[in-house]
Structures are given as structure tokens and as C-alpha cells.
Design a protein around this motif. Structure first.
Motif, PDB file in Angstrom:
ATOM      1  N   PHE A 162       6.720  11.413  -5.460  1.00 52.08           N
ATOM      2  CA  PHE A 162       7.188  10.801  -4.208  1.00 52.08           C
ATOM      3  C   PHE A 162       8.161   9.664  -4.501  1.00 52.08           C
ATOM      4  CE2 PHE A 162       6.954   7.448  -1.044  1.00 52.08           C
ATOM      5  CZ  PHE A 162       7.252   8.152   0.116  1.00 52.08           C
ATOM      6  N   LEU A 163       7.761   8.770  -5.401  1.00 56.73           N
ATOM      7  CA  LEU A 163       8.598   7.594  -5.700  1.00 56.73           C
ATOM      8  C   LEU A 163       9.905   7.994  -6.391  1.00 56.73           C
ATOM      9  CD1 LEU A 163       5.888   5.025  -6.794  1.00 56.73           C
ATOM     10  CD2 LEU A 163       7.444   4.799  -4.865  1.00 56.73           C
ATOM     11  N   GLU A 219      11.563  10.673  -5.937  1.00 56.94           N
ATOM     12  CA  GLU A 219      12.494  11.171  -4.905  1.00 56.94           C
ATOM     13  C   GLU A 219      12.968  10.032  -4.006  1.00 56.94           C
ATOM     14  OE1 GLU A 219      12.511  14.457  -1.370  1.00 56.94           O
ATOM     15  OE2 GLU A 219      11.223  14.807  -3.105  1.00 56.94           O
ATOM     16  N   GLU A 220      12.061   9.161  -3.652  1.00 63.85           N
ATOM     17  CA  GLU A 220      12.368   8.069  -2.725  1.00 63.85           C
ATOM     18  C   GLU A 220      13.355   7.075  -3.345  1.00 63.85           C
ATOM     19  OE1 GLU A 220      10.902   8.230   0.284  1.00 63.85           O
ATOM     20  OE2 GLU A 220      11.928   6.432   1.013  1.00 63.85           O
ATOM     21  N   LEU A 251       7.948   0.032  -2.703  1.00 63.57           N
ATOM     22  CA  LEU A 251       8.050   0.650  -1.374  1.00 63.57           C
ATOM     23  C   LEU A 251       8.418  -0.366  -0.305  1.00 63.57           C
ATOM     24  CD1 LEU A 251       4.806   2.867  -1.356  1.00 63.57           C
ATOM     25  CD2 LEU A 251       7.165   3.660  -1.602  1.00 63.57           C
ATOM     26  N   ALA A 298       9.351   3.407   3.744  1.00 62.59           N
ATOM     27  CA  ALA A 298       8.905   4.312   2.673  1.00 62.59           C
ATOM     28  C   ALA A 298       7.380   4.412   2.682  1.00 62.59           C
ATOM     29  CB  ALA A 298       9.398   3.803   1.321  1.00 62.59           C
ATOM     30  N   THR A 355       6.369   6.890   5.323  1.00 61.23           N
ATOM     31  CA  THR A 355       6.593   8.256   4.845  1.00 61.23           C
ATOM     32  C   THR A 355       5.532   8.644   3.814  1.00 61.23           C
ATOM     33  OG1 THR A 355       8.945   7.890   5.181  1.00 61.23           O
ATOM     34  CG2 THR A 355       8.345   9.830   3.913  1.00 61.23           C
ATOM     35  N   LEU A 356       5.208   7.704   2.918  1.00 56.76           N
ATOM     36  CA  LEU A 356       4.182   7.992   1.910  1.00 56.76           C
ATOM     37  C   LEU A 356       2.850   8.341   2.573  1.00 56.76           C
ATOM     38  CD1 LEU A 356       3.053   8.047  -1.001  1.00 56.76           C
ATOM     39  CD2 LEU A 356       2.586   5.606  -0.764  1.00 56.76           C
TER      40      LEU A 356
END
Lengths: 94, 231
Positions: free
Chosen positions: A14-15, A17-18, A38, A42, A45-46
Motif C-alpha cells: 500500500f505504502l 504505491e501511495e 501517511l 492516505a 484510503t488505507l
């Protein structure tokens, strides 16, 4: 793969991509607030993606952003280890 | 044709039923829900029993859609209830039911629906009523829940725009449905006289506004409420 390892893998993906860079996490890694990577959007979204992950992996349909989590003195979203504890608690209580 | 996936709440009868039949007739997939079963049968239609104010029921309905269809293109928050009463004689239970069905239900579907809409974007339509801007006597709680939905529409439009989700609202005049069957005729006449165009609303009037909101060409329109009849 062990549950905690799966969660860390999920968070790393996740991170990565973020933040658009390769992220490796440890249990001590910060996530949100106090220098964590984050921002508030973000985090939103997480939380949503984590709910989907838990549904797909463990067949549990839960709301992570509940009142109890949000009012804790130590946010479960502030650090990887806190988040893992919180997720395990939610899964076990389901 | 681009086949879309519609989620329509409160579609067992009235406007919701009419909308489900209409979008099915256009070749779209429709998932409807209501507190009791529906007799609408169509190969592109699924119906689930769901109390819109029940968080778990809403979550399971949206999970069902995610597993089966992977997405929702259009969410129509049509489910609602009305109750006329003077504020001095409105029971708390009535207040609670109105808040739960109208406001909480809309909130829950926006929240859960947006979680799967955020990947492909989507269009959310909420329902207000002309009773809100007209400040109708006897409808204090009903109109207040609808005014709350207008505000929810505006703010969620801002919060969800980064996910390419547009949120708009329609405020119909009375349409001949069960929702207004208990309203005395003279009250309806009085209400119609306060509209610029003095007639009851039709299902087609509602569909027209929803189609306008959902049109690709309306991709710059969000956070709006359109009231019918010139209110």
C-alpha cells in the motif's frame, strides 16, 4: 504465510504505491502522525483498503474506523505494531 | 451500450420501483433493496432485504455487490419514510425512525457504496423534498432529515471528489406514491399552489433529473440539489 507477515506485506504494498517509492516496514515503523508517512487522506484510503483485505483474506466484514479506535489515547494507526494488534483484536472479536 | 450497475434503495414500490424498472429496461444491471421482499423479476435484477439503517445489513449488501460485480456505477439513495405531525405531538419513536431511515440510511449507503466506487468513480443521488425549502408545517422532522441530506450531499461531494465520485440530490414535489397517501387533499393542494408549476410530480420528472446528474456530460456537477416544480 503468517497473519502478521501478511499484514506487513499488505502495508508495504500500500505504502509503496501511495508514496511511489519502495517501502520496507518493521513492527516499529510509524504510519500516521508523529512523522509517519501517511497524510489524513492516505489514512482514509488505507482504512478502506484494509477492510477489503480483511474481508478477502479472513472473511470478516468489519468497520475499522469505529468510535473505540478513534478515541484511543494511542491511535492504532500510528505504528505498524499497534495496527497489527488492533487488527488481530478485531478479527478475534468477529 | 455501456451497461452500468445501479444500486437503488427502497425499490419495492413507488419511485424506487419505477427507477429499477426503468434502468432494467435500458439494459443496465440493478440491485435493489427494501425491508421486505420484491416481486420484481428480471435477469439483470437482484433484490436484497435490507433495513437501510442497519449498518451490518448495508455492509453485507455492498460486500455482495463487490463480490459479484466488483463495482457500483450509480447509487440512488431513494429509501425514505414520511410522517406528518405537529411538533408538540411527535413521538420520539417517530423522530428516531425518520432520522434512521432517511438520514442514517443515506449516510451508511454513501459511506459503504463509496468504498467500492472509489476505484472507478461513480455517481450518487440522494433524495430531499420540497418540504425542506417550503418549511411545511407538520413536517418538521421529515423535512429536517431531508435538509440534513442536502448538507450531507454538499460536504460528501467535496470529500469524495478526489475519488471521482459525484454526489447530488433531487428534491421532488409530491408524486403519487404511498409516501403521500395519508396527506390530506387540501394539504397537497396548498403545497402545489406554492410551486411555480402547479402539478404533482411524475416518475419521469425524477428520472430526468437523475439521468442529467448521471450523464457523462455532467462530470462538472456535484454537491447540487435540484428541486422540482419551481420551488
Amino acid at each position: 504465510m503468517e497473519k502478521n507477515e501478511k499484514i506487513i506485506n499488505f502495508l508495504e504494498e500500500f505504502l509503496t504505491e501511495e508514496l511511489d517509492e519502495t517501502i520496507k516496514l518493521s513492527l516499529d515503523s510509524k504510519l500516521f502522525g508523529g512523522g509517519g508517512p501517511l497524510d489524513s487522506m492516505a489514512l482514509v484510503t488505507l482504512i478502506v483498503e484494509l477492510e477489503e483485505f480483511l474481508e478477502d483474506e479472513y472473511n470478516v466484514n468489519i468497520t475499522l474506523a469505529d468510535e473505540k479506535a478513534m478515541s484511543r489515547r494511542t491511535s492504532p494507526f500510528s505504528r505498524v505494531s499497534y495496527l497489527i494488534d488492533y487488527l488481530n483484536e478485531k478479527i478475534n472479536n468477529e | 451500450m455501456n451497461k452500468k450497475i445501479y444500486l437503488i434503495t427502497g425499490d419495492r414500490k413507488g419511485i424506487g420501483r419505477s427507477l429499477s424498472e426503468y434502468y432494467l429496461s435500458k439494459g443496465h444491471l440493478v440491485i435493489g433493496c427494501s425491508r421486505s421482499g420484491s416481486d420484481l423479476v428480471h435477469k439483470n435484477y437482484d433484490h436484497k432485504i435490507c433495513d437501510v439503517a442497519d449498518e451490518n445489513a448495508v455492509k453485507y449488501l455492498v460486500l455482495f455487490i463487490r463480490k459479484k460485480h466488483k463495482r457500483i456505477d450509480v447509487l440512488i439513495n431513494n429509501a425514505g419514510m414520511a410522517s406528518m405531525n405537529h411538533i408538540l405531538t411527535t413521538p420520539v419513536i417517530t423522530f428516531q425512525k425518520l432520522v434512521d431511515t432517511n438520514f442514517k440510511g443515506t449516510f451508511l449507503f454513501i459511506r459503504e457504496g463509496s468504498k467500492i466506487m472509489r476505484k472507478n468513480g461513480g455517481c450518487i443521488i440522494n433524495f430531499s423534498t420540497v418540504a425542506s425549502p417550503l418549511n411545511l408545517e407538520g413536517e418538521a422532522i421529515y423535512a429536517s432529515t431531508k435538509a440534513a441530506i442536502e448538507k450531507l450531499t454538499k460536504i460528501s461531494a467535496h470529500e469524495l471528489s478526489s475519488f471521482n465520485i459525484r454526489v447530488n440530490c433531487i428534491g421532488p414535489t409530491p408524486v403519487l406514491t404511498d409516501l403521500i397517501k395519508a396527506v390530506p387533499k387540501n394539504k397537497i393542494e396548498k403545497l402545489l399552489s406554492s410551486q411555480a408549476i402547479k402539478r404533482l410530480g411524475r416518475f419521469d420528472d425524477v428520472k430526468n433529473v437523475i439521468n442529467f446528474y448521471c450523464s457523462e456530460k455532467s462530470n462538472f456537477i456535484t454537491g447540487q440539489t435540484i428541486f422540482l416544480g419551481g420551488v
